[in-house]
Design a protein around this motif. Sequence first.
Motif, PDB file in Angstrom:
ATOM      1  N   MET A   1      -2.759-131.968 -53.823  1.00 20.63           N
ATOM      2  CA  MET A   1      -3.374-131.455 -52.601  1.00 20.63           C
ATOM      3  C   MET A   1      -2.307-131.181 -51.543  1.00 20.63           C
TER       4      MET A   1
ATOM      5  N   ILE B   1     -16.619-127.727 -51.391  1.00 18.79           N
ATOM      6  CA  ILE B   1     -15.576-128.674 -51.790  1.00 18.79           C
ATOM      7  C   ILE B   1     -14.926-128.241 -53.090  1.00 18.79           C
TER       8      ILE B   1
ATOM      9  N   ARG C   1     -17.874-133.735 -42.178  1.00 18.34           N
ATOM     10  CA  ARG C   1     -17.583-134.175 -43.534  1.00 18.34           C
ATOM     11  C   ARG C   1     -16.600-133.245 -44.238  1.00 18.34           C
ATOM     12  N   VAL C   2     -16.788-131.957 -44.129  1.00 18.77           N
ATOM     13  CA  VAL C   2     -16.038-131.071 -45.020  1.00 18.77           C
ATOM     14  C   VAL C   2     -14.914-130.284 -44.359  1.00 18.77           C
TER      15      VAL C   2
ATOM     16  N   ASP D   1     -11.471-129.226 -42.476  1.00 20.25           N
ATOM     17  CA  ASP D   1     -10.141-129.705 -42.137  1.00 20.25           C
ATOM     18  C   ASP D   1      -9.820-129.369 -40.705  1.00 20.25           C
TER      19      ASP D   1
ATOM     20  N   ARG E   1     -10.749-135.352 -56.398  1.00 17.94           N
ATOM     21  CA  ARG E   1     -11.746-134.300 -56.446  1.00 17.94           C
ATOM     22  C   ARG E   1     -13.127-134.868 -56.759  1.00 17.94           C
TER      23      ARG E   1
ATOM     24  N   ALA F   1     -14.447-136.769 -53.813  1.00 18.14           N
ATOM     25  CA  ALA F   1     -14.813-135.819 -52.756  1.00 18.14           C
ATOM     26  C   ALA F   1     -16.161-135.190 -53.043  1.00 18.14           C
ATOM     27  N   GLU F   2     -16.385-134.834 -54.296  1.00 20.51           N
ATOM     28  CA  GLU F   2     -17.649-134.187 -54.624  1.00 20.51           C
ATOM     29  C   GLU F   2     -18.818-135.151 -54.546  1.00 20.51           C
TER      30      GLU F   2
ATOM     31  N   LEU G   1     -19.021-137.879 -52.645  1.00 21.13           N
ATOM     32  CA  LEU G   1     -19.270-138.279 -51.261  1.00 21.13           C
ATOM     33  C   LEU G   1     -19.581-137.091 -50.360  1.00 21.13           C
ATOM     34  N   ILE G   2     -19.401-135.852 -50.887  1.00 19.74           N
ATOM     35  CA  ILE G   2     -19.529-134.639 -50.078  1.00 19.74           C
ATOM     36  C   ILE G   2     -18.598-134.748 -48.875  1.00 19.74           C
ATOM     37  N   VAL G   3     -17.340-134.839 -49.183  1.00 20.00           N
ATOM     38  CA  VAL G   3     -16.331-134.985 -48.152  1.00 20.00           C
ATOM     39  C   VAL G   3     -15.146-134.115 -48.558  1.00 20.00           C
ATOM     40  N   ASN G   4     -14.456-133.601 -47.593  1.00 21.87           N
ATOM     41  CA  ASN G   4     -13.289-132.771 -47.866  1.00 21.87           C
ATOM     42  C   ASN G   4     -12.255-133.513 -48.721  1.00 21.87           C
ATOM     43  N   PRO G   5     -11.760-132.911 -49.803  1.00 20.91           N
ATOM     44  CA  PRO G   5     -10.787-133.570 -50.684  1.00 20.91           C
ATOM     45  C   PRO G   5      -9.537-134.018 -49.930  1.00 20.91           C
ATOM     46  N   ASN G   6      -9.143-133.255 -48.904  1.00 18.14           N
ATOM     47  CA  ASN G   6      -7.958-133.645 -48.135  1.00 18.14           C
ATOM     48  C   ASN G   6      -8.160-134.984 -47.433  1.00 18.14           C
TER      49      ASN G   6
END
Lengths: 300, 549, 135
Positions: free
Chosen positions: A1, A182, A204-205, A207, C40, C43-44, C46-51
């Motif tokens: 990442m 995601i 949540r998603v 950046d 990954r 993230a999926e 938890l529905i959270v950005n992988p970063n």
Amino acid sequence: MTDSFSESSTPIVEVQGLTRRFDDKVALNDLSLTVHRGGVFGLIGGNGAGKTTLIRHILGMFKAQSGSVKVFSLDPVKDPVGVLGRIGYLSEDRDLPDWMRVHQLVRYSQAFYPNWDSAYASELMDAFDLDPKAKVKSLSRGQRARAGLLVALAHRPELLVLDEPSSGLDPVVRRDILGSIIRTIADDGRTVFFSSHLLDEVERVADRVAIIHHGQIMLNAGMDDIKQSHRRVTFRFNESTSEAPAIHGTLSCEGSGQEWTYVCDGQLDQFRNAGQAIGAAVVDEAALTLDEIFVARVSG
Amino acid sequence: MHRIPLALLWEMSVKGRWPLPGFFLLGNLMPMFIYTALSQLAVDYDDPALLNMHIIFLPLVMFQCAIGIVAAQGTLSRLYATPISTSMLVAWHGMSGGLLLAMEIAVALWLQNLLFGFSYPIAGPSLFAATAWMAAQPLVCTSHRTISSFCVIASPSVLLFLWLHSRYGSWFAQPTHYWSPVSIADACTLLAVATVFHFVTVTVVKRDRCGERMPSLNGWKWLVQKWEARGRSALIPDRPFASLEEAQRWYEWQPKGIAFPVIVLLAVSAGVVATVARIVALGDAETNLRDLHEGLLGGGGILSIIAGIAGLLVGSTATGKTQRHREVTIRDLADQTEFERMGDFLATRPFDNATFAHAILSTAARSTIIAWGFWATVLAAVFVARLFAGGAWEPILPAEVRYWYLPLTLLGAWVVMTNISTVTMTGRGSKFIFTGVISGVALLVVSSIARSGASQATEALVVPFLWSISVLVVAGTVWAFKIATERNMVTMSLLMKLTFAAVLVTAVAVALKPADMHNVGYMLIVAFASLTILPFATAPLGIAWNRHR
Amino acid sequence: MQIRINTHDGVPIYLQVVNQIKYLVAAGRLSGGDELPAIRTLAETLIVNPNTIARAYRELEHAGIVEKRRTAGTFVTDQGSPLARKERMKILTERVDQLLAESEQMNVGLEEIVKLLGQRHSVITKAKRKEGSDD
């Protein structure tokens, strides 16, 4: 990442001094915004703040009245093929040809994108539980959104643009949509640009977040920075006042009598000191949700 | 209790401030024009033609005014959730609308009498209008209709109109006199009919209000299922589309391009069926076939008119906004914000504007050729059938153009369809159509004034007008191609081919010209030739204008 | 591995992930050598950005709680008990701080709190003993 939105990476969307008027109403007012490659960019703003107008400019559906719009360093109006071929888009009202059946919609869309991934398309079809024979017109809101998402995702676009993807949808479909956001950026180098007013989703998603208000970008920063720099501080003053004592760096404040709660931006130490200098004691201090930050910014 | 009718009245006056006068004017436009034209000829009031026209125009004006009232009132179902009883709701819509319609008809007839010196009856038709409004209520008020229920509810109205006809003489024969005075029996009949329909409406709306659907024989559903079962293999290829052009042509054809051939097919078959029925019933095949043949020949010209209507559809790039239930008002039609704009889905497909425009134009070409092909084939078949029935070998064709009539009808349909579809491709079609209608009206007025003058005056007005129009068209074509070429929407090779086609059309037309053609004729020919190729430049420009606002 | 994300109290999401994994390790529900889910995947779910997950893992790695093995993935380190004890104490300290802050607001003195702790402790141990004898 990799670090998303690092300043060194290529800008994917560049908007410079964009102004848009509808009759005498100003929808975008000298707006500038740069979106770098990689990661999720969340655009938040109230109703009528100019989110959709900005997105329509990025897709070339509006021609810049003044200022410029560049996507992949191309003009989306002059080169629709070059820009739109690398974008997956789902509009706010999920505009799809109603008369088609789902499998026709897939086949039709396939013809437009050379790197259409048929395996991925059928995988999504299963995951979304879409009936290929159903007419698009007869789909429920949620299934319609899923069908639109399928066509937007199956060519694995470099840039996924979603305008209010969750509005009016149930939690299950919202999860699908966020999940696909995601998954999209988990593939390296892809970018998602989405607008929303459901701020817990954005939190949540995303950046990076930009707040658009009255057609202008009010705040544009990384999610972590925003969360770090905004704090809620409650002071207790010696005397009760009818209006909150002014402290430099205040975004918004509320309270009564001796206790006043401030939302401050940035220099927390300075802010604390400023409060203490006028004889107040810090009684409470807490982090803020994006929702609270947005309200403080927009209404303050 | 007083407040609700007042609120509804206010709502109607606000919502109706555009549709009410608009449809009233629209409805009165045609009769007024025809009466204006007739007044030049000094037609006598007792002339049966005037009586006939009164009877034909009355329902037409009534219908147009009623549309305006329906638009002003809005759907009854908007009030289903309010605490008002069903009979009260129905009574409100029925009475306010009926009263308004009666008034509009009275004003329309009074105006006709005033302007043209007629003495058309006013009381009878106005009362009838109110009753007809009541009779239409069961259909207007309900939110769910099926074909079966429509037929059951609408059939008494046929009787009602026959009754109206009988007031002017007999039920079926030619009218003989005007409906005046209104007898007490007439008034009572109308009142009784209106009352009956009020209760019918209340019954039907009560069902509708609690979501009970109308009974249906599912005939339409059955037809659609049959069509789709049959058509699926033909209409949906099993393999992926070879190119995006092919995909887009498929997109354009299925819901839009197919309309023109279907309309022509239906119209032509109706004519054929009617003729066959008459031959079976009355014999005399030769005469009837001759009539059909002549009718079909006239239909060649009508082909262009149908092509124009189909062109409106073919050029439309709007997509159904099922998610957005907005009431469309006249204002919206003028504003063009959402209504005709290219749909977001189409606007974001990765193709350039020229590709898109060419997909639409090739659909228009296919549509025109198939529709014209139907017509020409049936025309030829009827000609052959007439030969067998003992007709003369000599084909019936317009004297001036002879066999050239056939390609001319094809070209005419093409010109009308593509140019009109270009207008809708701009996404601002109704603005153009509105302008077109207004200038058409202006033209009619000018020409009717000109016609009243001496023939020298006519020539002095008409010839320069035709000159300027033709020069404008040709100059506009050159200009459009200049811009389109600059924007790389028209390639050089396409430009060459189109120029060649235009020259060819001009050459053939000049070769066929009547001997005594006026000089302006040459210019008209060149203008027509320009129009045949104009869409290749204007269509991509129109698409771009619509897509990038 | 159970992690819950809450966007209603303002705590940054990466911090929530870090804290909860620390807690799971301290409570013994994750032990040395256990593998954490891939970035990954987590993230999926938890529905959270992988970063965000990546950042949380980096922080944990920095704190020596997890380690990245070159090709395999992210694993919980074989940490000795002192570190685990330190973590436990840290978590408890936070809770105690919260308790003290609340008691101060309610005007309850320290002595009373200590007394209350003793009382509760005897109640709970009695209850446990009773449960044990019932079996």
